[in-house]
Design a protein around this motif. Structure first.
Motif, PDB file in Angstrom:
ATOM      1  N   ALA A 112     -11.037 -25.024 -18.106  1.00 14.92           N
ATOM      2  CA  ALA A 112     -11.846 -23.821 -17.895  1.00 14.92           C
ATOM      3  C   ALA A 112     -11.155 -22.832 -16.962  1.00 14.92           C
ATOM      4  CB  ALA A 112     -13.217 -24.191 -17.343  1.00 14.92           C
ATOM      5  N   HIS A 113     -10.212 -23.343 -16.164  1.00 17.19           N
ATOM      6  CA  HIS A 113      -9.498 -22.489 -15.214  1.00 17.19           C
ATOM      7  C   HIS A 113      -8.076 -22.159 -15.676  1.00 17.19           C
ATOM      8  CE1 HIS A 113     -12.417 -22.294 -11.874  1.00 17.19           C
ATOM      9  NE2 HIS A 113     -12.869 -23.411 -12.420  1.00 17.19           N
ATOM     10  N   TYR A 117     -19.533 -28.267 -10.583  1.00 13.52           N
ATOM     11  CA  TYR A 117     -19.161 -27.307 -11.626  1.00 13.52           C
ATOM     12  C   TYR A 117     -20.373 -26.874 -12.446  1.00 13.52           C
ATOM     13  CZ  TYR A 117     -19.214 -31.582 -14.484  1.00 13.52           C
ATOM     14  OH  TYR A 117     -19.582 -32.755 -15.102  1.00 13.52           O
ATOM     15  N   THR A 158     -20.135 -23.859 -18.496  1.00 12.18           N
ATOM     16  CA  THR A 158     -18.790 -23.289 -18.586  1.00 12.18           C
ATOM     17  C   THR A 158     -17.703 -24.208 -18.039  1.00 12.18           C
ATOM     18  OG1 THR A 158     -18.889 -22.256 -16.389  1.00 12.18           O
ATOM     19  CG2 THR A 158     -19.804 -21.001 -18.247  1.00 12.18           C
ATOM     20  N   LYS A 186     -16.648 -24.201 -15.135  1.00 11.08           N
ATOM     21  CA  LYS A 186     -15.962 -23.566 -14.010  1.00 11.08           C
ATOM     22  C   LYS A 186     -16.507 -24.126 -12.693  1.00 11.08           C
ATOM     23  CE  LYS A 186     -14.560 -19.163 -16.041  1.00 11.08           C
ATOM     24  NZ  LYS A 186     -14.733 -17.691 -16.009  1.00 11.08           N
ATOM     25  N   GLU A 221     -18.014 -24.252  -9.122  1.00  7.55           N
ATOM     26  CA  GLU A 221     -18.984 -23.391  -8.443  1.00  7.55           C
ATOM     27  C   GLU A 221     -19.058 -23.673  -6.937  1.00  7.55           C
ATOM     28  OE1 GLU A 221     -21.090 -21.055  -9.672  1.00  7.55           O
ATOM     29  OE2 GLU A 221     -20.947 -21.277 -11.850  1.00  7.55           O
ATOM     30  N   TRP A 237     -14.356 -14.925 -10.107  1.00  2.59           N
ATOM     31  CA  TRP A 237     -13.067 -15.446 -10.552  1.00  2.59           C
ATOM     32  C   TRP A 237     -12.207 -14.332 -11.138  1.00  2.59           C
ATOM     33  CZ3 TRP A 237     -11.896 -20.209  -9.082  1.00  2.59           C
ATOM     34  CH2 TRP A 237     -12.940 -21.094  -8.791  1.00  2.59           C
ATOM     35  N   ILE A 243      -7.291 -19.017 -13.863  1.00  5.40           N
ATOM     36  CA  ILE A 243      -8.513 -18.438 -13.310  1.00  5.40           C
ATOM     37  C   ILE A 243      -8.649 -18.890 -11.863  1.00  5.40           C
ATOM     38  CG2 ILE A 243     -10.984 -18.154 -13.617  1.00  5.40           C
ATOM     39  CD1 ILE A 243      -9.227 -17.121 -15.928  1.00  5.40           C
TER      40      ILE A 243
END
Length: 268
Positions: free
Chosen positions: A53-54, A179, A183, A185, A187, A212, A219
């Motif tokens: 995701a990053h 996370y 998504t 990502k 948090e 981000w 990311i």
């Protein structure tokens, strides 16, 4: 808590010298593109999804240098780190701290008293916060499921991070990456603090990741905000750390950049 941010707690330093000849943060050309081989099976599935995701762990591992800027009351604070050997330098108008690969050092560039964190820990403190989640791919880390965090009605699954014996100065440190379950990502980061006197070493502290930004396909956070905490839960936000002028490259920094200046002192 000295390996993930050598490892951590909050706030830092540094920029250019009035009495020393300034060394530019030059980049050493390296045209050799090496294939990065990574055994992804050693990471749990949910962490692999967070990496993806990053921007992906393989892309991160191909990078060699990271630089970012923060604005502090004393002026701009510029951090540059060699991602492979973790040599580092942080400069602000009145001071500089660094790590030459063996020892940390401190340079006073004015009569202003240095009030930052001990350079033993401070030279890579914000670097470790900033490079989440990728820094969690370092060797010697163990992963397990953590109790989810619920904040303002939203639940965030957690991944617990601990260390093998002998890894870092405080292998008893605990970190929890939380996370977004949709998504993947990152948090939140929860973490214990073991190197600051007078702090409960078992209670989780918290930082929240937001805004981000994409840098060379990865990311990375623009804003990281520390929070008050109680009973292993975040409470109210503090002043945020804002990161600008991000440079992430596949070429290594000039290694002389990290050498202790003549007028600096090594820190024990």
């Amino acid at each position: 808590m000295k390996h993930l941010f050598y490892t951590l707690s909050l706030g830092l330093l540094l920029f250019s010298c009035k009495t020393e000849t300034k060394k530019e943060a030059t980049i050493t050309a390296d045209t050799t593109e090496k294939i990065v081989e990574i055994d992804m099976t050693k990471y749990p599935e949910n962490l692999r999804k967070v990496f993806d995701a990053h921007g992906g762990l393989k892309l991160w591992k191909s990078m060699k240098a990271l630089e970012f800027t923060q604005v502090k009351p004393s002026g701009q604070e510029i951090t540059i780190t060699d991602l492979k050997n973790r040599k580092a330098k942080i400069e602000s108008p009145d001071h500089a701290i660094g790590f030459d690969g063996q020892k940390p050092w401190l340079l006073n560039k004015s009569n202003v008293e240095y009030k930052g964190y001990d350079p033993q820990f401070g030279y890579n403190l914000m670097f470790y916060f900033y490079t989440m989640p990728f820094i969690l791919s370092d060797d010697g880390i163990k992963f397990s499921e953590a109790e989810a965090l619920t904040f303002e009605g939203v639940t965030y699954p957690g991944i617990k991070i601990s260390y093998d014996n002998g890894v870092g100065a405080t292998p008893e440190d605990i970190y929890v990456l939380y996370y977004n379950e949709d998504t993947f990502k990152m948090e939140w980061l929860g973490y214990t603090v073991n190197f600051v006197p007078g702090i409960d070493t078992k209670e989780l502290h918290f930082r929240r990741y937001s805004e981000w930004q994409s840098v060379n396909g990865l990311i990375l956070p623009k804003v990281i905000t520390g929070y008050g905490f109680k009973d292993d839960k975040p409470t109210t936000p503090k002043a945020p750390n804002v990161f600008t002028n991000i440079k992430l490259t596949k070429t290594a920094p000039d290694q002389s950049l990290f050498d202790k200046p003549e007028k600096a002192n090594f820190v024990n």
